[in-house]
Design a protein around this motif. Structure first.
Motif: not given
Length: 361
Positions: A33-35, A53-64, A262-272
């Motif tokens: 996962a990016m975040d 495992a889960a579904i990582e949904i990018g910036p655009f929409g989705a429907a399930f 190197t971006v610190i571990t704690a900020d990787l998700g926020r950066f992503a």
């Protein structure tokens, strides 16, 4: 078994978990996962282990759409308009889709990625201990590629457990924190100051392998080639054109460009989660501070179950419902993220496995 059908989905959306660890020395990229915080929050809401495992949904929409029975899910991550059959529902909360109901998510606002966790996990065949998709390498399950409309995910029937929400503090606003190096000596003092004092933007050509930065050109002291060495998530390489690239989960495990920071571990998700085109800055911190923040982040992940709260019964979906209206209005914007080559799908056994981020290579 119930099914969750992908009715509509944009690019940059795939199955991800905590990643595959322990084989980077052989060149096997970790993916995942990016975040990681958003992934873990969605999972604990439906009783899964944090890095299932889960579904990582990018910036655009989705429907399930739920089929052949009710499906219990949770959504966490970037803010979006979210509804079930036209009824607005909250993020950072669990919800049950009745047979035939459709969950619709709009475009991300102020972020890039959301995570849809399914109660009981996603059914697939682990590849090197993980379901995480790396489309370039042909890895991942049940589909080793970005998800497409029509894909089906086998799921356990909804348990009927009470719905829950999770209390998470809003992400901090400030600069993205980093530690300098390991090859910052390949850059002069003026170039390092320029790197730290400048505003940067994420390029629209970025992907899960690396975020290209738009900003000033960073010049090398002695050329842009070094003896290839190991990389980590958050390594900031500066190639020959002087435009930095921040390496992300689908990165190569080694590289031959100097790494200025190197971006610190704690900020990787926020950066992503920074959307393409949004300005941000970097801030240097000491190694001791980076390690302290990593420990705090690990503690936050461990205590996520303590942040769960019950929801009112009226917020739960019924266990049967009519089919839903059309949802295409969320997906009709031009894409700014690259599409990834489709690879043949695979199916297999259920996988809901907790993987630590701190495994050895």
């Amino acid at each position: 078994m119930s099914k969750l059908i992908v009715s509509e989905i944009g690019p940059a959306s795939s199955v991800q978990d905590g990643g595959r660890h322990g084989a980077q020395r052989y060149g096997l990229t970790p993916s995942g996962a990016m975040d990681q915080l958003a992934l873990a929050a969605a999972n604990v809401l439906v009783g899964n282990t944090p890095f299932a495992a889960a579904i990582e949904i990018g910036p655009f929409g989705a429907a399930f759409t739920a089929r052949e029975g009710a499906v219990r899910v949770a959504v966490a991550g970037a803010s979006r308009n979210t509804d079930i059959s036209g009824r607005a529902v909250a993020l950072d909360a669990s919800m049950t889709l009745a047979d035939g109901q459709t969950l619709t998510l709009g475009f991300a606002r102020g972020g890039s990625f959301s995570y849809l966790a399914i109660e009981g996990g996603i059914t697939g065949e682990p590849m090197f201990g993980s379901l995480a998709v790396n489309a370039r390498a042909g890895l991942g399950s049940p589909y080793p590629r970005p998800l497409q409309a029509g894909d089906q995910l086998q799921t356990p029937p909804a348990s009927g457990a009470p719905e829950r929400r999770i209390d998470l503090a809003a992400p901090p606003e400030g600069p993205i924190r980093l530690v300098m190096g390991p090859q910052d000596d390949e850059f002069g003092e003026e170039e390092k100051k320029l790197f730290l004092d400048s505003e940067w933007k994420i390029s629209a050509t970025s992907d899960r392998m690396g975020y290209r930065l738009e900003g000033p050109i960073i010049k090398h002291l002695h050329g842009h080639n070094i003896v290839s060495d190991g990389t980590v998530n958050g390594s900031i390489q500066v190639p020959g054109n002087g435009a930095p690239i921040v390496l992300m989960p689908d990165r190569g495990t080694s590289g031959g460009y100097p790494k200025i920071a190197t971006v610190i571990t704690a900020d990787l998700g926020r950066f992503a989660q920074i959307p393409a085109g949004k300005s941000f800055r970097f801030k240097t911190v000491s190694m001791a501070e980076a390690q302290a923040e990593a420990r705090n982040f690990a503690q936050l992940l461990r205590t996520l179950p303590d942040r769960l709260r019950s929801m009112m019964l009226t917020s739960r979906a019924p266990l049967s419902a009519p089919s839903t209206p059309e949802h295409g209005r969320y997906l009709r914007q031009p894409t700014r993220w690259p599409l990834i080559k489709t690879i043949r799908s695979r199916k297999g056994i259920q996988h809901d496995h907790h993987r630590s981020q701190l495994r050895s290579r």
